[in-house]
Design a protein around this motif. Sequence first.
Motif, PDB file in Angstrom:
ATOM      1  N   ARG A 113      42.244  43.563  32.018  1.00  0.00           N
ATOM      2  CA  ARG A 113      41.218  42.533  32.172  1.00  0.00           C
ATOM      3  C   ARG A 113      40.471  42.715  33.496  1.00  0.00           C
ATOM      4  O   ARG A 113      39.238  42.598  33.556  1.00  0.00           O
ATOM      5  CB  ARG A 113      41.857  41.143  32.093  1.00  0.00           C
ATOM      6  N   ALA A 114      41.225  43.026  34.553  1.00  0.00           N
ATOM      7  CA  ALA A 114      40.605  43.276  35.862  1.00  0.00           C
ATOM      8  C   ALA A 114      39.754  44.540  35.821  1.00  0.00           C
ATOM      9  O   ALA A 114      38.658  44.579  36.383  1.00  0.00           O
ATOM     10  CB  ALA A 114      41.684  43.385  36.936  1.00  0.00           C
ATOM     11  N   LEU A 115      40.235  45.571  35.131  1.00  0.00           N
ATOM     12  CA  LEU A 115      39.466  46.810  34.983  1.00  0.00           C
ATOM     13  C   LEU A 115      38.145  46.534  34.263  1.00  0.00           C
ATOM     14  O   LEU A 115      37.094  47.057  34.655  1.00  0.00           O
ATOM     15  CB  LEU A 115      40.293  47.839  34.211  1.00  0.00           C
ATOM     16  N   THR A 116      38.203  45.705  33.246  1.00  0.00           N
ATOM     17  CA  THR A 116      36.986  45.343  32.508  1.00  0.00           C
ATOM     18  C   THR A 116      36.001  44.616  33.410  1.00  0.00           C
ATOM     19  O   THR A 116      34.796  44.898  33.385  1.00  0.00           O
ATOM     20  CB  THR A 116      37.351  44.489  31.280  1.00  0.00           C
ATOM     21  N   ALA A 117      36.495  43.691  34.203  1.00  0.00           N
ATOM     22  CA  ALA A 117      35.602  42.991  35.143  1.00  0.00           C
ATOM     23  C   ALA A 117      34.920  43.995  36.064  1.00  0.00           C
ATOM     24  O   ALA A 117      33.706  43.927  36.280  1.00  0.00           O
ATOM     25  CB  ALA A 117      36.386  41.961  35.956  1.00  0.00           C
ATOM     26  N   ARG A 118      35.677  44.937  36.590  1.00  0.00           N
ATOM     27  CA  ARG A 118      35.098  45.949  37.488  1.00  0.00           C
ATOM     28  C   ARG A 118      34.102  46.832  36.740  1.00  0.00           C
ATOM     29  O   ARG A 118      33.069  47.195  37.281  1.00  0.00           O
ATOM     30  CB  ARG A 118      36.206  46.799  38.125  1.00  0.00           C
TER      31      ARG A 118
ATOM     32  N   GLY B  50      30.894  45.333  36.719  1.00  0.00           N
ATOM     33  CA  GLY B  50      30.324  45.099  38.042  1.00  0.00           C
ATOM     34  C   GLY B  50      30.690  43.751  38.632  1.00  0.00           C
ATOM     35  O   GLY B  50      30.034  43.277  39.559  1.00  0.00           O
ATOM     36  N   LEU B  51      31.752  43.148  38.123  1.00  0.00           N
ATOM     37  CA  LEU B  51      32.189  41.827  38.564  1.00  0.00           C
ATOM     38  C   LEU B  51      33.423  41.943  39.452  1.00  0.00           C
ATOM     39  O   LEU B  51      34.169  42.918  39.350  1.00  0.00           O
ATOM     40  CB  LEU B  51      32.538  40.962  37.352  1.00  0.00           C
TER      41      LEU B  51
ATOM     42  N   ARG C 145      39.661  36.757  34.462  1.00  0.00           N
ATOM     43  CA  ARG C 145      40.295  35.542  33.930  1.00  0.00           C
ATOM     44  C   ARG C 145      39.603  35.063  32.657  1.00  0.00           C
ATOM     45  O   ARG C 145      40.203  34.348  31.856  1.00  0.00           O
ATOM     46  CB  ARG C 145      40.283  34.437  34.978  1.00  0.00           C
ATOM     47  N   GLY C 146      38.369  35.457  32.451  1.00  0.00           N
ATOM     48  CA  GLY C 146      37.622  35.018  31.272  1.00  0.00           C
ATOM     49  C   GLY C 146      37.787  35.909  30.058  1.00  0.00           C
ATOM     50  O   GLY C 146      37.145  35.683  29.033  1.00  0.00           O
TER      51      GLY C 146
ATOM     52  N   THR D  79      23.458  50.049  31.027  1.00  0.00           N
ATOM     53  CA  THR D  79      24.134  48.879  31.558  1.00  0.00           C
ATOM     54  C   THR D  79      25.563  48.832  31.002  1.00  0.00           C
ATOM     55  O   THR D  79      25.737  48.884  29.775  1.00  0.00           O
ATOM     56  CB  THR D  79      23.381  47.588  31.157  1.00  0.00           C
ATOM     57  N   PRO D  80      26.580  48.743  31.876  1.00  0.00           N
ATOM     58  CA  PRO D  80      27.945  48.635  31.384  1.00  0.00           C
ATOM     59  C   PRO D  80      28.128  47.337  30.577  1.00  0.00           C
ATOM     60  O   PRO D  80      27.729  46.263  31.028  1.00  0.00           O
ATOM     61  CB  PRO D  80      28.799  48.607  32.651  1.00  0.00           C
TER      62      PRO D  80
END
Length: 187
Positions: free
Chosen positions: A146-151, A154-155, A161-162, A179-180
């Motif tokens: 989930r954290a990898l997806t946020a990164r 670009g977040l 958490r979402g 755009t990712p």
Amino acid sequence: MTDATEVWLVRHGETEWSRDHRHTSTTDLPLTPVGEEAARALAPRLEGTRFDHVLTSPLQRARRTAELTGHLGAEVVPDLVEWGYGDYEGITTTEIRETVPGWTVWTHPTPGGETAADITLRLDRVLARLRGSQRFLVFGHGHALRALTARWLGLPVVEGRGFRLDTATVSVLGYERDTPVMLRWNA
């Protein structure tokens, strides 16, 4: 980047602790029989897709999921381990909240564990490998993926958490017009 670039994420199958909602990072638990069956059921969904690289966390629950889907030669990448829960290893969010009201790994410190800054550095190293015009298959863990997806998007990692991510699921990251984006999630 091209719209053909894809990163397929597979969260490992069920373990005893994931079933019981216990935070599991460094404890190297095996899959349950249910988790093994769910991992085997992923194989047809991955079959027929050619991956340029297959990566896995070093922990047995991710490696075994890779094996059960037919990806025995997955490259072990230490940076793909789960978010380090430190003193909260093996306990539930409900138990943590008895002493730290409102606690989440996304918003509160984890004594003896990794910070959001720690996991950002680690997962950004993984992302450096994933950016390019190839198709990757990555076997890992709930909070880390989930954290990898946020990164990828670009977040900051806390925005992971979402993105609810169940065991034995497939998600796909990619691009739309440079755009990712998320192409598929928790499927």
